[in-house]
Write an enzyme that holds these catalytic residues in place. Structure first.
Site, mmCIF file in Angstrom:
data_model
loop_
_atom_site.group_PDB
_atom_site.id
_atom_site.type_symbol
_atom_site.label_atom_id
_atom_site.label_comp_id
_atom_site.label_asym_id
_atom_site.label_seq_id
_atom_site.Cartn_x
_atom_site.Cartn_y
_atom_site.Cartn_z
ATOM 1 N N LEU A 77 14.329 -33.385 -27.638
ATOM 2 C CA LEU A 77 15.150 -32.559 -26.753
ATOM 3 C C LEU A 77 14.978 -31.073 -27.092
ATOM 4 O O LEU A 77 14.479 -30.735 -28.166
ATOM 5 C CB LEU A 77 16.618 -32.980 -26.884
ATOM 6 C CG LEU A 77 16.896 -34.441 -26.493
ATOM 7 C CD1 LEU A 77 18.336 -34.831 -26.829
ATOM 8 C CD2 LEU A 77 16.621 -34.664 -25.008
ATOM 9 N N PRO A 78 15.405 -30.185 -26.174
ATOM 10 C CA PRO A 78 15.132 -28.756 -26.371
ATOM 11 C C PRO A 78 15.770 -28.146 -27.628
ATOM 12 O O PRO A 78 15.090 -27.440 -28.377
ATOM 13 C CB PRO A 78 15.699 -28.107 -25.102
ATOM 14 C CG PRO A 78 15.687 -29.183 -24.072
ATOM 15 C CD PRO A 78 15.953 -30.451 -24.827
ATOM 16 N N THR A 136 12.920 -29.842 -32.475
ATOM 17 C CA THR A 136 13.047 -28.766 -33.466
ATOM 18 C C THR A 136 14.422 -28.141 -33.273
ATOM 19 O O THR A 136 14.678 -27.512 -32.242
ATOM 20 C CB THR A 136 11.965 -27.697 -33.256
ATOM 21 O OG1 THR A 136 10.689 -28.305 -33.393
ATOM 22 C CG2 THR A 136 12.092 -26.581 -34.280
ATOM 23 N N LYS A 141 9.796 -27.293 -41.529
ATOM 24 C CA LYS A 141 9.082 -26.863 -40.316
ATOM 25 C C LYS A 141 9.283 -25.368 -40.066
ATOM 26 O O LYS A 141 8.332 -24.659 -39.749
ATOM 27 C CB LYS A 141 9.543 -27.674 -39.099
ATOM 28 C CG LYS A 141 8.934 -27.064 -37.870
ATOM 29 C CD LYS A 141 8.891 -27.815 -36.626
ATOM 30 C CE LYS A 141 8.258 -26.859 -35.597
ATOM 31 N NZ LYS A 141 8.003 -27.385 -34.323
ATOM 32 N N LYS A 195 11.905 -18.964 -30.576
ATOM 33 C CA LYS A 195 12.988 -19.922 -30.871
ATOM 34 C C LYS A 195 12.958 -20.328 -32.354
ATOM 35 O O LYS A 195 13.979 -20.306 -33.040
ATOM 36 C CB LYS A 195 12.821 -21.172 -29.988
ATOM 37 C CG LYS A 195 13.757 -22.312 -30.366
ATOM 38 C CD LYS A 195 13.374 -23.642 -29.741
ATOM 39 C CE LYS A 195 14.034 -24.787 -30.493
ATOM 40 N NZ LYS A 195 13.719 -26.112 -30.011
HETATM 41 P P1 NAD Z 1 10.658 -29.787 -22.544
HETATM 42 O O1 NAD Z 1 11.662 -28.822 -22.008
HETATM 43 O O2 NAD Z 1 9.340 -29.918 -21.878
HETATM 44 O O3 NAD Z 1 11.315 -31.266 -22.613
HETATM 45 C C1 NAD Z 1 12.642 -31.528 -22.937
HETATM 46 C C2 NAD Z 1 13.110 -32.675 -22.071
HETATM 47 O O4 NAD Z 1 14.423 -33.053 -22.471
HETATM 48 C C3 NAD Z 1 13.192 -32.330 -20.578
HETATM 49 O O5 NAD Z 1 12.417 -33.280 -19.833
HETATM 50 C C4 NAD Z 1 14.694 -32.420 -20.258
HETATM 51 O O6 NAD Z 1 14.943 -32.879 -18.945
HETATM 52 C C5 NAD Z 1 15.147 -33.409 -21.296
HETATM 53 N N1 NAD Z 1 16.575 -33.364 -21.622
HETATM 54 C C6 NAD Z 1 17.335 -32.295 -21.930
HETATM 55 N N2 NAD Z 1 18.593 -32.687 -22.211
HETATM 56 C C7 NAD Z 1 18.625 -34.043 -22.083
HETATM 57 C C8 NAD Z 1 19.641 -35.030 -22.257
HETATM 58 N N3 NAD Z 1 20.889 -34.706 -22.626
HETATM 59 N N4 NAD Z 1 19.310 -36.320 -22.038
HETATM 60 C C9 NAD Z 1 18.051 -36.663 -21.671
HETATM 61 N N5 NAD Z 1 17.060 -35.779 -21.496
HETATM 62 C C10 NAD Z 1 17.341 -34.475 -21.700
HETATM 63 O O7 NAD Z 1 10.483 -29.389 -24.086
HETATM 64 P P2 NAD Z 1 9.251 -29.782 -25.065
HETATM 65 O O8 NAD Z 1 8.195 -28.732 -25.004
HETATM 66 O O9 NAD Z 1 8.903 -31.206 -24.837
HETATM 67 O O10 NAD Z 1 9.962 -29.593 -26.482
HETATM 68 C C11 NAD Z 1 10.875 -30.561 -27.010
HETATM 69 C C12 NAD Z 1 11.156 -30.220 -28.449
HETATM 70 O O11 NAD Z 1 9.930 -30.201 -29.184
HETATM 71 C C13 NAD Z 1 11.800 -28.833 -28.642
HETATM 72 O O12 NAD Z 1 12.778 -28.935 -29.624
HETATM 73 C C14 NAD Z 1 10.634 -27.964 -29.086
HETATM 74 O O13 NAD Z 1 11.031 -26.864 -29.881
HETATM 75 C C15 NAD Z 1 9.814 -28.969 -29.890
HETATM 76 N N6 NAD Z 1 8.377 -28.646 -30.000
HETATM 77 C C16 NAD Z 1 7.668 -28.270 -28.900
HETATM 78 C C17 NAD Z 1 6.317 -27.970 -29.045
HETATM 79 C C18 NAD Z 1 5.496 -27.556 -27.848
HETATM 80 O O14 NAD Z 1 4.367 -27.064 -28.042
HETATM 81 N N7 NAD Z 1 5.978 -27.750 -26.620
HETATM 82 C C19 NAD Z 1 5.701 -28.038 -30.300
HETATM 83 C C20 NAD Z 1 6.447 -28.463 -31.392
HETATM 84 C C21 NAD Z 1 7.802 -28.759 -31.238
#
Ligand code: NAD
Length: 297
Positions: free
Chosen positions: A65-66, A96, A171, A246
């Site tokens: 999740l975000p 994260t 991390k 972030k």
């Molecule tokens: P994203 O916004 O693409 O995906 C998050 C998903 O969570 C969305 O599909 C959203 O609809 C869903 N969501 C939000 N609240 C919800 C809830 N209560 N119930 C169900 N679903 C819910 O984000 P992402 O890029 O996939 O990143 C996710 C996590 O991974 C973050 O914490 C980010 O910091 C971490 N991360 C991302 C990357 C990257 O390169 N994108 C790399 C490392 C870590």
């Protein structure tokens, strides 16, 4: 093969869940976005209409999740998820988030007799698709060992950093250092260019000298020094400035909490936030190089 509930099927969670399906696990998915769910359904996932429905009977519950508030809301909020989680299930949060939120979720679940680890990742969307993520885990030894059943199908390197919350701390320490190296490498390369050097020659020299670091080896921020990196592709793809900003915010919060002195991390955060506010949030984080470039005129 295991029965897995996967919550949060975004840019990272979607491909991670698909790798679990490819490995033969039975995945039940839930996301607030119908589009995100459709993608994993097409690959064979079962789709639930709520998080509480998704977790019923699951051996592993994985969330991606975000931010901390979403993870706290999911596990400790009003959605009634905890009541549906089996006592023998292992909850793995891969988002994260701040270490305190991870510890609070861990304590809240533990009070209900449910096991929890934090397992943030490094490797980005490319690593999520390729199944080569690095997982940095905080939690008990036994839970770490158990989690390997599923983490090994989504990642290549599995680290155990310490107790619950330690994965998040490790991390953000890494990402804070990475941002500092990226800024330092960028300013050094531009100073060389300003003084008549070819950035490729300067990079080769520094790679064999004491300034050598990961960004020079694999992720040169100066355009056209290295093929197949974001800087040579208009800073598209890779790890977004928004996400680096972030993570640096989380690092600074942790530093305040532990009263740690992190002057370089504070400066790197300030530079990345300014870069983000200038409209570069969706570019790769190596685009910080643009801050130092000499513009015409
Ligand atoms: P994203 O916004 O693409 O995906 C998050 C998903 O969570 C969305 O599909 C959203 O609809 C869903 N969501 C939000 N609240 C919800 C809830 N209560 N119930 C169900 N679903 C819910 O984000 P992402 O890029 O996939 O990143 C996710 C996590 O991974 C973050 O914490 C980010 O910091 C971490 N991360 C991302 C990357 C990257 O390169 N994108 C790399 C490392 C870590």
């Amino acid at each position: 093969m295991a029965k897995v509930a996967f919550i949060g099927l975004g840019n990272m969670g979607g491909p991670m869940a698909i790798n679990l399906l490819k490995a033969g696990h039975a995945v039940t998915a839930f996301d607030l976005s119908a589009a995100a769910l459709a993608q994993v359904k097409a690959e064979g996932a079962a789709v639930a209409t709520s998080a509480a429905e998704a977790v019923v009977g699951a051996e592993f519950i994985i969330s991606m999740l975000p931010a901390g508030k979403h993870v706290l809301g999911l596990y400790l909020g009003e959605q009634g998820v905890v009541a549906q989680i089996g006592k023998d299930a292992l909850v793995i949060d891969c988002s994260t988030i701040d270490a305190d939120s991870a510890r609070n979720v861990g304590a809240g679940l533990s009070a209900q007799g449910i096991a929890f680890i934090d397992a943030p990742v490094s490797g980005g969307v490319g690593g999520a698709k390729a199944g080569t993520l690095t997982f940095i885990v905080g939690g008990d030894d036994a839970h770490f060992e158990r989690a390997k059943t599923v983490l090994g199908n989504m990642g290549k390197n599995l680290f155990h950093a310490g107790s619950v919350g330690a994965g998040q701390v490790a991390k953000i320490c890494n990402n804070m250092l990475l941002s500092i190296l990226m800024v330092g490498t960028s300013e050094a390369l531009q100073m060389g260019v300003d003084n008549g050097l070819d950035p490729k020659v300067l990079s080769d020299i520094m790679l064999k000298s004491s300034g050598r670091n990961w960004t020079l080896e694999l992720y040169n921020p100066c355009p056209d020094v290295m093929p197949n990196v974001p800087s040579s592709n208009g800073y598209q793809g890779g790890f977004m400035v928004d996400l680096m900003a972030k993570d640096l915010g989380l690092a600074l919060e942790a530093a305040m909490h532990s009263n740690s002195s992190t002057p370089m991390g504070a400066l790197a955060r300030s530079l990345y936030v300014a870069h983000q506010r200038a409209g570069n949030g969706k570019l790769d984080f190596s685009s910080i190089f643009k801050l130092f470039e000499k513009k015409a005129g």
